[in-house]
Write an enzyme that holds these catalytic residues in place. Structure first.
Site, PDB file in Angstrom:
ATOM      1  N   GLY A 127       0.830  -1.207   0.000  1.00 41.01           N
ATOM      2  CA  GLY A 127       0.000   0.000   0.000  1.00 41.01           C
ATOM      3  C   GLY A 127       0.862   1.254   0.000  1.00 41.01           C
ATOM      4  O   GLY A 127       2.095   1.192   0.048  1.00 41.01           O
TER       5      GLY A 127
ATOM      6  N   ASP B 283      -9.771  10.621   8.578  1.00 42.29           N
ATOM      7  CA  ASP B 283     -10.580  11.835   8.766  1.00 42.29           C
ATOM      8  C   ASP B 283     -12.060  11.551   8.501  1.00 42.29           C
ATOM      9  O   ASP B 283     -12.920  12.316   8.908  1.00 42.29           O
ATOM     10  CB  ASP B 283     -10.079  12.948   7.833  1.00 42.29           C
ATOM     11  CG  ASP B 283      -9.985  12.529   6.371  1.00 42.29           C
ATOM     12  OD1 ASP B 283      -9.770  11.326   6.103  1.00 42.29           O
ATOM     13  OD2 ASP B 283     -10.115  13.398   5.486  1.00 42.29           O
TER      14      ASP B 283
ATOM     15  N   TYR C  44     -17.315   2.886   5.386  1.00 43.37           N
ATOM     16  CA  TYR C  44     -15.852   2.931   5.548  1.00 43.37           C
ATOM     17  C   TYR C  44     -15.490   3.640   6.856  1.00 43.37           C
ATOM     18  O   TYR C  44     -14.752   3.102   7.686  1.00 43.37           O
ATOM     19  CB  TYR C  44     -15.216   3.637   4.343  1.00 43.37           C
ATOM     20  CG  TYR C  44     -13.765   4.015   4.561  1.00 43.37           C
ATOM     21  CD1 TYR C  44     -12.764   3.044   4.579  1.00 43.37           C
ATOM     22  CD2 TYR C  44     -13.398   5.348   4.777  1.00 43.37           C
ATOM     23  CE1 TYR C  44     -11.430   3.394   4.799  1.00 43.37           C
ATOM     24  CE2 TYR C  44     -12.072   5.698   4.989  1.00 43.37           C
ATOM     25  CZ  TYR C  44     -11.097   4.732   5.011  1.00 43.37           C
ATOM     26  OH  TYR C  44      -9.790   5.085   5.231  1.00 43.37           O
TER      27      TYR C  44
ATOM     28  N   LYS D   2     -13.791   2.032  10.241  1.00 47.73           N
ATOM     29  CA  LYS D   2     -12.497   2.510  10.743  1.00 47.73           C
ATOM     30  C   LYS D   2     -12.641   2.993  12.199  1.00 47.73           C
ATOM     31  O   LYS D   2     -11.762   2.760  13.026  1.00 47.73           O
ATOM     32  CB  LYS D   2     -11.953   3.634   9.860  1.00 47.73           C
ATOM     33  CG  LYS D   2     -11.562   3.222   8.445  1.00 47.73           C
ATOM     34  CD  LYS D   2     -10.385   2.272   8.393  1.00 47.73           C
ATOM     35  CE  LYS D   2      -9.070   2.943   8.747  1.00 47.73           C
ATOM     36  NZ  LYS D   2      -7.923   2.002   8.623  1.00 47.73           N
TER      37      LYS D   2
ATOM     38  N   TRP E  37      -6.454  11.957   3.256  1.00 50.49           N
ATOM     39  CA  TRP E  37      -6.138  12.209   1.848  1.00 50.49           C
ATOM     40  C   TRP E  37      -4.698  11.799   1.507  1.00 50.49           C
ATOM     41  O   TRP E  37      -3.894  12.600   1.030  1.00 50.49           O
ATOM     42  CB  TRP E  37      -6.346  13.696   1.531  1.00 50.49           C
ATOM     43  CG  TRP E  37      -7.751  14.200   1.630  1.00 50.49           C
ATOM     44  CD1 TRP E  37      -8.777  13.686   2.385  1.00 50.49           C
ATOM     45  CD2 TRP E  37      -8.294  15.361   0.959  1.00 50.49           C
ATOM     46  NE1 TRP E  37      -9.901  14.457   2.226  1.00 50.49           N
ATOM     47  CE2 TRP E  37      -9.634  15.490   1.358  1.00 50.49           C
ATOM     48  CE3 TRP E  37      -7.765  16.305   0.084  1.00 50.49           C
ATOM     49  CZ2 TRP E  37     -10.468  16.510   0.899  1.00 50.49           C
ATOM     50  CZ3 TRP E  37      -8.594  17.328  -0.370  1.00 50.49           C
ATOM     51  CH2 TRP E  37      -9.918  17.416   0.031  1.00 50.49           C
TER      52      TRP E  37
HETATM   53  N1  NAP Z   1      -5.711   6.482   1.275  1.00 46.53           N
HETATM   54  C1  NAP Z   1      -6.217   7.499   1.958  1.00 46.53           C
HETATM   55  O1  NAP Z   1      -6.542   8.554   1.405  1.00 46.53           O
HETATM   56  C2  NAP Z   1      -6.388   7.399   3.449  1.00 46.53           C
HETATM   57  C3  NAP Z   1      -7.032   8.460   4.131  1.00 46.53           C
HETATM   58  C4  NAP Z   1      -7.172   8.373   5.515  1.00 46.53           C
HETATM   59  C5  NAP Z   1      -6.712   7.257   6.202  1.00 46.53           C
HETATM   60  N2  NAP Z   1      -6.124   6.249   5.508  1.00 46.53           N
HETATM   61  C6  NAP Z   1      -5.669   5.077   6.267  1.00 46.53           C
HETATM   62  O2  NAP Z   1      -4.249   5.010   6.195  1.00 46.53           O
HETATM   63  C7  NAP Z   1      -3.842   3.637   6.205  1.00 46.53           C
HETATM   64  C8  NAP Z   1      -2.932   3.377   5.015  1.00 46.53           C
HETATM   65  O3  NAP Z   1      -3.660   3.680   3.825  1.00 46.53           O
HETATM   66  P1  NAP Z   1      -3.023   3.553   2.365  1.00 46.53           P
HETATM   67  O4  NAP Z   1      -3.526   4.700   1.565  1.00 46.53           O
HETATM   68  O5  NAP Z   1      -1.571   3.288   2.476  1.00 46.53           O
HETATM   69  O6  NAP Z   1      -3.780   2.252   1.880  1.00 46.53           O
HETATM   70  P2  NAP Z   1      -3.673   1.487   0.467  1.00 46.53           P
HETATM   71  O7  NAP Z   1      -2.632   2.107  -0.383  1.00 46.53           O
HETATM   72  O8  NAP Z   1      -5.065   1.349  -0.021  1.00 46.53           O
HETATM   73  O9  NAP Z   1      -3.136   0.082   0.932  1.00 46.53           O
HETATM   74  C9  NAP Z   1      -3.903  -0.741   1.742  1.00 46.53           C
HETATM   75  C10 NAP Z   1      -3.342  -2.130   1.661  1.00 46.53           C
HETATM   76  O10 NAP Z   1      -4.178  -2.976   2.412  1.00 46.53           O
HETATM   77  C11 NAP Z   1      -4.216  -4.198   1.757  1.00 46.53           C
HETATM   78  N3  NAP Z   1      -5.403  -4.973   2.076  1.00 46.53           N
HETATM   79  C12 NAP Z   1      -6.683  -4.725   1.739  1.00 46.53           C
HETATM   80  N4  NAP Z   1      -7.477  -5.719   2.163  1.00 46.53           N
HETATM   81  C13 NAP Z   1      -6.674  -6.621   2.763  1.00 46.53           C
HETATM   82  C14 NAP Z   1      -6.887  -7.871   3.401  1.00 46.53           C
HETATM   83  N5  NAP Z   1      -8.105  -8.435   3.454  1.00 46.53           N
HETATM   84  N6  NAP Z   1      -5.829  -8.521   3.922  1.00 46.53           N
HETATM   85  C15 NAP Z   1      -4.582  -7.999   3.841  1.00 46.53           C
HETATM   86  N7  NAP Z   1      -4.303  -6.828   3.245  1.00 46.53           N
HETATM   87  C16 NAP Z   1      -5.342  -6.146   2.722  1.00 46.53           C
HETATM   88  C17 NAP Z   1      -4.203  -3.860   0.279  1.00 46.53           C
HETATM   89  O11 NAP Z   1      -3.725  -4.965  -0.441  1.00 46.53           O
HETATM   90  P3  NAP Z   1      -4.245  -5.193  -1.958  1.00 46.53           P
HETATM   91  O12 NAP Z   1      -3.558  -4.113  -2.738  1.00 46.53           O
HETATM   92  O13 NAP Z   1      -3.750  -6.556  -2.235  1.00 46.53           O
HETATM   93  O14 NAP Z   1      -5.720  -5.055  -1.948  1.00 46.53           O
HETATM   94  C18 NAP Z   1      -3.277  -2.660   0.229  1.00 46.53           C
HETATM   95  O15 NAP Z   1      -1.951  -3.011  -0.088  1.00 46.53           O
HETATM   96  C19 NAP Z   1      -5.125   2.820   6.216  1.00 46.53           C
HETATM   97  O16 NAP Z   1      -5.457   2.471   7.530  1.00 46.53           O
HETATM   98  C20 NAP Z   1      -6.179   3.769   5.691  1.00 46.53           C
HETATM   99  O17 NAP Z   1      -7.465   3.460   6.129  1.00 46.53           O
HETATM  100  C21 NAP Z   1      -5.938   6.296   4.161  1.00 46.53           C
END
Ligand code: NAP
Length: 286
Positions: free
Chosen positions: A10, A101, A124, A128, A149
């Site tokens: 991720g 957020d 979602y 969370k 974001w």
């Molecule tokens: N992205 C945002 O804008 C955002 C905003 C606020 C908070 N966050 C939080 O920040 C954290 C990191 O986010 P990120 O943007 O780095 O996330 P990301 O790029 O979407 O990566 C999430 C990872 O989780 C893996 N995943 C999903 N389902 C899974 C499962 N069942 N078992 C094992 N792995 C699984 C995915 O693997 P696959 O690729 O194989 O599906 C992906 O590699 C998360 O907690 C997210 O909720 C993100």
């Protein structure tokens, strides 16, 4: 320090895998090696790697799809966090977890602090929020970092989507009435590394819930899209629309700026301005 990392492919997980590897013994997992939808697999992975720290960078992040896939969203974002937390408690390990957020409804018009009441608008955000609560309720040593974001050089993101659409000459319709703080995955990973150093260095580690967004000015989604195009040197028009006109399955908060001053007050950590970090990410992607 032995670290069990989830979500290694991720945006945040890939930065963490790279950053922690030189100083920690990292067992980095992806969905294929550890599917968080399976509680037994989680228990097995934790017991096998016997970590001092569990960093859960995996999440079910499909905000719209979550509305029709509630079971998976709650399994990954809530239940799995509870199991990781239980296992952390059993091993006396630290759990580092990320939240969002989107636990807020966006009715406030000044940056949200940790004591503001959450009120998620969609599945979602609810899943969370319940994940945060599961970490806290377990009684394990934990850090929950709410961020917003997120963008990075690796993985899917709004930045990548905007650049791809612009390159393909597609019309760019972006909402103008959602305001937030873009956050660099690399900067967030660096903050986690600093927090792990603080944790390893001694007693009285003040765990708990912290907001952890990049610094800088809050921006609308359309303003953010313009900043991305500017960094890439692309001159393309952006059609500004309202959230109502661009209705996905899930409602999103109109305002979800996080105030990260508690993190700074407590640990002296502030993530740098998002615009400088955006330049690096756009260069890496573009
Ligand atoms: N992205 C945002 O804008 C955002 C905003 C606020 C908070 N966050 C939080 O920040 C954290 C990191 O986010 P990120 O943007 O780095 O996330 P990301 O790029 O979407 O990566 C999430 C990872 O989780 C893996 N995943 C999903 N389902 C899974 C499962 N069942 N078992 C094992 N792995 C699984 C995915 O693997 P696959 O690729 O194989 O599906 C992906 O590699 C998360 O907690 C997210 O909720 C993100």
């Amino acid at each position: 320090v032995r670290v069990l990392l989830t979500g290694k492919n991720g945006q945040v997980g890939s930065e963490l895998a790279r950053l922690l590897a030189p100083s920690c013994e990292v067992t980095a997992t992806d969905r294929a090696s550890l599917d968080l939808a399976h509680a037994d697999a989680i228990r097995h992975a934790v017991r096998e790697s016997h970590p001092d720290v569990i960093v859960n960078a995996a999440a079910y992040n499909a905000v719209d799809r979550a509305e029709s896939e509630q079971d998976v969203a709650f399994a990954v974002n809530t239940k799995a966090v509870g199991v990781l937390a239980e296992e952390a408690k059993r091993l006396d390990a630290l759990l580092v977890h990320f939240s969002t957020d989107y636990v807020f409804d966006g009715e406030k018009r000044s940056p949200y602090v940790e004591t503001d009441a959450p009120n998620p608008l969609g599945i979602y955000g609810r899943s969370k929020l319940e994940g945060e609560r599961a970490a806290a309720a377990s009684g394990c040593d934990h850090l929950v970092l709410r961020t917003s974001w997120v963008f990075g050089a690796h993985g899917a993101s709004f930045v990548r989507a905007i650049l791809r659409a612009a390159r393909e000459g597609k019309a760019l319709r972006v909402v103008s009435d959602q305001v937030g703080l873009p956050t660099s995955a690399a900067a967030l990973a660096r903050a986690v590394a600093q927090l792990l150093t603080a944790h390893a260095s001694g007693w009285g580690f003040p765990g708990g819930l912290y907001h952890a967004s990049s610094s800088g000015e809050a921006v609308s989604r359309s303003g953010y899209a313009r900043a991305i195009l500017a960094e890439a040197g692309i001159d393309a028009p952006i059609d500004e629309v309202s959230s109502d006109e661009y209705a996905g399955a899930a409602r999103r908060p109109n305002y979800s700026v996080l105030d990260s001053s508690k993190l700074h007050r407590t640990f002296g950590i502030a993530l740098p301005d998002w615009r400088a970090e955006l330049r690096a990410a756009v260069r890496a992607i573009h």
